[in-house]
Write an enzyme that holds these catalytic residues in place. Sequence first.
Site, PDB file in Angstrom:
ATOM      1  N   LYS A  80       0.855  -1.189   0.000  1.00 34.06           N
ATOM      2  CA  LYS A  80       0.000   0.000   0.000  1.00 34.06           C
ATOM      3  C   LYS A  80       0.888   1.234   0.000  1.00 34.06           C
ATOM      4  O   LYS A  80       2.013   1.213   0.526  1.00 34.06           O
ATOM      5  CB  LYS A  80      -0.894   0.026   1.246  1.00 34.06           C
ATOM      6  CG  LYS A  80      -2.178   0.822   1.065  1.00 34.06           C
ATOM      7  CD  LYS A  80      -3.232   0.016   0.328  1.00 34.06           C
ATOM      8  CE  LYS A  80      -4.562   0.742   0.328  1.00 34.06           C
ATOM      9  NZ  LYS A  80      -5.626  -0.055  -0.310  1.00 34.06           N
ATOM     10  N   GLY A 180     -24.699   3.609   4.468  1.00 40.46           N
ATOM     11  CA  GLY A 180     -23.888   4.254   3.443  1.00 40.46           C
ATOM     12  C   GLY A 180     -24.332   3.797   2.061  1.00 40.46           C
ATOM     13  O   GLY A 180     -24.379   2.601   1.796  1.00 40.46           O
ATOM     14  N   VAL A 181     -24.679   4.740   1.196  1.00 43.21           N
ATOM     15  CA  VAL A 181     -25.092   4.370  -0.159  1.00 43.21           C
ATOM     16  C   VAL A 181     -24.282   5.149  -1.192  1.00 43.21           C
ATOM     17  O   VAL A 181     -24.811   5.861  -2.041  1.00 43.21           O
ATOM     18  CB  VAL A 181     -26.612   4.556  -0.382  1.00 43.21           C
ATOM     19  CG1 VAL A 181     -27.374   3.372   0.115  1.00 43.21           C
ATOM     20  CG2 VAL A 181     -27.146   5.833   0.261  1.00 43.21           C
ATOM     21  N   GLY A 182     -22.960   4.993  -1.102  1.00 47.96           N
ATOM     22  CA  GLY A 182     -22.063   5.525  -2.118  1.00 47.96           C
ATOM     23  C   GLY A 182     -22.121   4.664  -3.366  1.00 47.96           C
ATOM     24  O   GLY A 182     -23.047   3.870  -3.553  1.00 47.96           O
ATOM     25  N   ASN A 183     -21.103   4.774  -4.206  1.00 47.43           N
ATOM     26  CA  ASN A 183     -21.127   4.083  -5.500  1.00 47.43           C
ATOM     27  C   ASN A 183     -21.257   2.579  -5.379  1.00 47.43           C
ATOM     28  O   ASN A 183     -22.050   1.941  -6.084  1.00 47.43           O
ATOM     29  CB  ASN A 183     -19.869   4.432  -6.299  1.00 47.43           C
ATOM     30  CG  ASN A 183     -19.875   5.871  -6.775  1.00 47.43           C
ATOM     31  OD1 ASN A 183     -20.941   6.465  -6.936  1.00 47.43           O
ATOM     32  ND2 ASN A 183     -18.702   6.439  -6.982  1.00 47.43           N
ATOM     33  N   VAL A 184     -20.467   1.959  -4.483  1.00 48.11           N
ATOM     34  CA  VAL A 184     -20.523   0.505  -4.331  1.00 48.11           C
ATOM     35  C   VAL A 184     -21.869   0.081  -3.759  1.00 48.11           C
ATOM     36  O   VAL A 184     -22.534  -0.822  -4.283  1.00 48.11           O
ATOM     37  CB  VAL A 184     -19.370  -0.004  -3.431  1.00 48.11           C
ATOM     38  CG1 VAL A 184     -19.545  -1.494  -3.127  1.00 48.11           C
ATOM     39  CG2 VAL A 184     -18.021   0.233  -4.104  1.00 48.11           C
ATOM     40  N   ALA A 185     -22.298   0.733  -2.686  1.00 47.47           N
ATOM     41  CA  ALA A 185     -23.543   0.343  -2.025  1.00 47.47           C
ATOM     42  C   ALA A 185     -24.763   0.599  -2.902  1.00 47.47           C
ATOM     43  O   ALA A 185     -25.732  -0.167  -2.869  1.00 47.47           O
ATOM     44  CB  ALA A 185     -23.691   1.086  -0.704  1.00 47.47           C
TER      45      ALA A 185
END
Length: 366
Positions: A80, A180-185
């Site tokens: 990382k 959480g409802v970002g792009n993935v969710a």
Amino acid sequence: MELFSALERDDYEQLVFCQDKASGLKAIIAIHDTTLGPALGGTRMWTYASEEEAIVDALRLAKGMTYKNAVSGLNLGGGKTVIIGDPKKDKNEAMFRAFGRYIQGLNGRYITAEDVGTTEDDMDIIHQETDYVTGISKSYGSSGNPSPVTAFGVYRGMKAAAREAFGTDSLAGKTIAVQGVGNVAFALCGYLQEEGARLIVTDINKEAVRRAVDAYGANAVDPTDIVGVACDIYAPCALGATINDQTLPQIKAKVIAGAANNQLKEPRHGDALHEKGIVYAPDYVINAGGVINIADELNGYNKERALKQVSKIYDSITRVLEISRVKGIPTHTAADHLAEERIALLKNSRSTFLRDGHHNLSRRRP
């Protein structure tokens, strides 16, 4: 901070400090383990409070990538990068070009990708200096935005966890609370709604909540209420550490399966879930779709092949649950065992090969 003591504690291989005064680059590359192959892990740009905090984060994230890549069946190790700086103000082309040259100098030991605070455009700049970068633009043969693929993997892992808890992997009629409802969710909600699940959503971003409500008929609740709602499955998909001393008594779900990283604040919280009989799908196993997808780019991206591999997250979660059940250990511990066993097996195999090979060569000497 005693650096070598920190490296020895979890057996890190390498810590690289990169600076470029002209561009303002201050980066730390941590390589944890390359037993399975080159270290793959994204580049995070963040306003760290101190250099020590940045080092600690790089080390923690690199080790996490070792386990994620190992348990996902990838022939890749863990690494990382963290760049110290404000991603909204401090980015410039020269910074990422300089960073790309540092990656090139590692000669393939480390491959990067986008992460928090970095973008596909940033990866394109890095790509001007090195081929050891994934998550670049589709024009370069990349896979593009990994969010939908990550969501598909979480969906597959959630079904495996549901089968353990409910005796069937069908999500039809199940109430699923998505934190959480970002792009993935958001993409995950699409899979869940299509299968007939009932959705409860929350997010600190009200527009993101409105989008999920409009698109999927979800019910919205306040962010402080999501953990304790009556539901079958709790899906943490935003901040980490939402499973902690305060939230544990509130959880009514029988399954926890979501896209967020570092869902357990401490390992003991995973122990507590096990004692309560809650099926927990370890985060780095269930959310590995993104890294599986970008790893496919290393072979010349093929979407069908990548999705087939991501679909196997169902099998990975099933295997973790089996180990947990047979050994009577929490699932987060079972996942660690699965990753560690794969790494140890290859280490032993290599040691045997080198030892026997050296022995045979020595016997040929006159």
